[in-house]
Design a protein around this motif. Structure first.
Motif, short mmCIF file in Angstrom:
data_model
loop_
_atom_site.label_atom_id
_atom_site.label_comp_id
_atom_site.label_asym_id
_atom_site.label_seq_id
_atom_site.Cartn_x
_atom_site.Cartn_y
_atom_site.Cartn_z
N LEU A 137 35.62 24.23 40.65
CA LEU A 137 34.72 25.16 41.34
C LEU A 137 34.14 26.16 40.35
CD1 LEU A 137 33.67 26.63 44.03
CD2 LEU A 137 35.68 28.08 43.67
N ALA A 138 34.99 26.74 39.50
CA ALA A 138 34.53 27.73 38.52
C ALA A 138 33.48 27.13 37.59
CB ALA A 138 35.72 28.27 37.72
N THR A 170 35.62 31.44 45.23
CA THR A 170 35.39 32.08 43.92
C THR A 170 36.28 33.32 43.77
OG1 THR A 170 33.46 33.30 44.78
CG2 THR A 170 33.03 31.23 43.59
N ALA A 171 36.58 34.00 44.87
CA ALA A 171 37.52 35.13 44.79
C ALA A 171 38.89 34.64 44.33
CB ALA A 171 37.63 35.84 46.14
N GLU A 175 41.04 35.44 40.90
CA GLU A 175 42.46 35.83 40.90
C GLU A 175 43.26 34.97 39.93
OE1 GLU A 175 43.80 35.50 44.92
OE2 GLU A 175 42.59 37.21 45.61
N LEU A 176 42.89 33.70 39.82
CA LEU A 176 43.58 32.78 38.92
C LEU A 176 43.10 32.91 37.47
CD1 LEU A 176 43.60 29.60 41.21
CD2 LEU A 176 45.57 31.05 40.62
N GLY A 177 42.10 33.77 37.23
CA GLY A 177 41.58 33.97 35.88
C GLY A 177 40.62 32.91 35.42
N LEU A 178 40.04 32.16 36.36
CA LEU A 178 39.14 31.07 36.02
C LEU A 178 37.67 31.48 36.05
CD1 LEU A 178 41.01 28.33 38.05
CD2 LEU A 178 41.09 28.72 35.57
N LEU A 179 37.38 32.64 36.64
CA LEU A 179 36.04 33.23 36.64
C LEU A 179 36.18 34.70 36.29
CD1 LEU A 179 34.31 31.92 39.92
CD2 LEU A 179 33.54 31.53 37.59
N SER A 180 35.23 35.21 35.52
CA SER A 180 35.25 36.64 35.24
C SER A 180 34.80 37.38 36.48
CB SER A 180 34.35 36.96 34.04
OG SER A 180 33.05 36.55 34.28
N GLN A 181 35.06 38.67 36.52
CA GLN A 181 34.70 39.47 37.69
C GLN A 181 33.20 39.44 37.91
OE1 GLN A 181 36.87 40.79 39.91
NE2 GLN A 181 38.32 39.65 38.65
#
Length: 188
Positions: A137-138, A170-171, A175-181
């Motif tokens: 997804l990321a 995506t949230a 949380e899993l660190g796979l997308l930046s904020q």
């Protein structure tokens, strides 16, 4: 360690990093000792209207984030407090830190997503800790976000789910660190 996207107008990057001999000399003048394994760089920025140049010593903190650890202003003209306030140190540090964090999350997502993250339908996660799903997804979200002003909506259309579902997913990927904020929405 910085590039032109990290520096707000009217500042621009002149050199990033400067040559190693000059960097070592600057560290010596400042009383700093830097080993070859230390990720440190001296970068030169310039105010495009005044021509004022500033050298910034950039390093990585204990969490791997980019921080400014020193500043040198070359030349004979004094730097007043008013002019010092115009140097966008916080903005430069935040932009460089965000760019580095984004790059790290892309690598992490790519490693966990598997060999073909863009092939076939995305499907649904098997649970909240389905890291391969959230990594795929990321990867897809980052690809769509490069060319879209509404990546959640566009990805939702492509995957046949609601935008809210993509936002929830995506949230969790964040949380899993796979997308930046992400940035706040216009109604937030």
């Amino acid at each position: 360690m910085i590039n032109d996207q990290d520096v707000p107008d009217p500042w621009r990057v002149i050199a990033s990093p400067i040559d190693q001999d000059s960097a070592t000399a600057l560290d010596a003048v400042a009383g700093l000792q830097t080993g070859a394994e230390d990720p440190v760089s001296w970068d030169v920025i310039e105010h495009s209207e005044t021509g004022r140049r500033v050298m910034l010593r950039m390093a990585l903190d204990e969490t791997g984030g980019v921080v400014i650890t020193g500043m040198y202003v070359p030349g004979d003209s004094p730097l007043g407090i008013g002019e010092l306030r115009t140097i966008p140190l916080a903005a430069i540090e935040a932009a460089a830190r965000n760019r580095r964090a984004t790059r790290v999350t892309k690598v992490q997502a790519a490693l966990l997503a598997g060999p073909a993250p863009f092939e076939g339908p995305l499907g649904r996660p098997e649970g909240p800790d389905d890291t391969q799903f959230f990594a795929r997804l990321a990867m897809r979200y980052m690809r769509v976000a490069q060319s879209s002003t509404g990546p959640a909506t566009d990805l939702a259309k492509a995957e046949g789910v609601t935008p809210r579902t993509i936002q929830r997913w995506t949230a969790r990927a964040r949380e899993l660190g796979l997308l930046s904020q992400g940035r706040r929405g216009k109604y937030a």
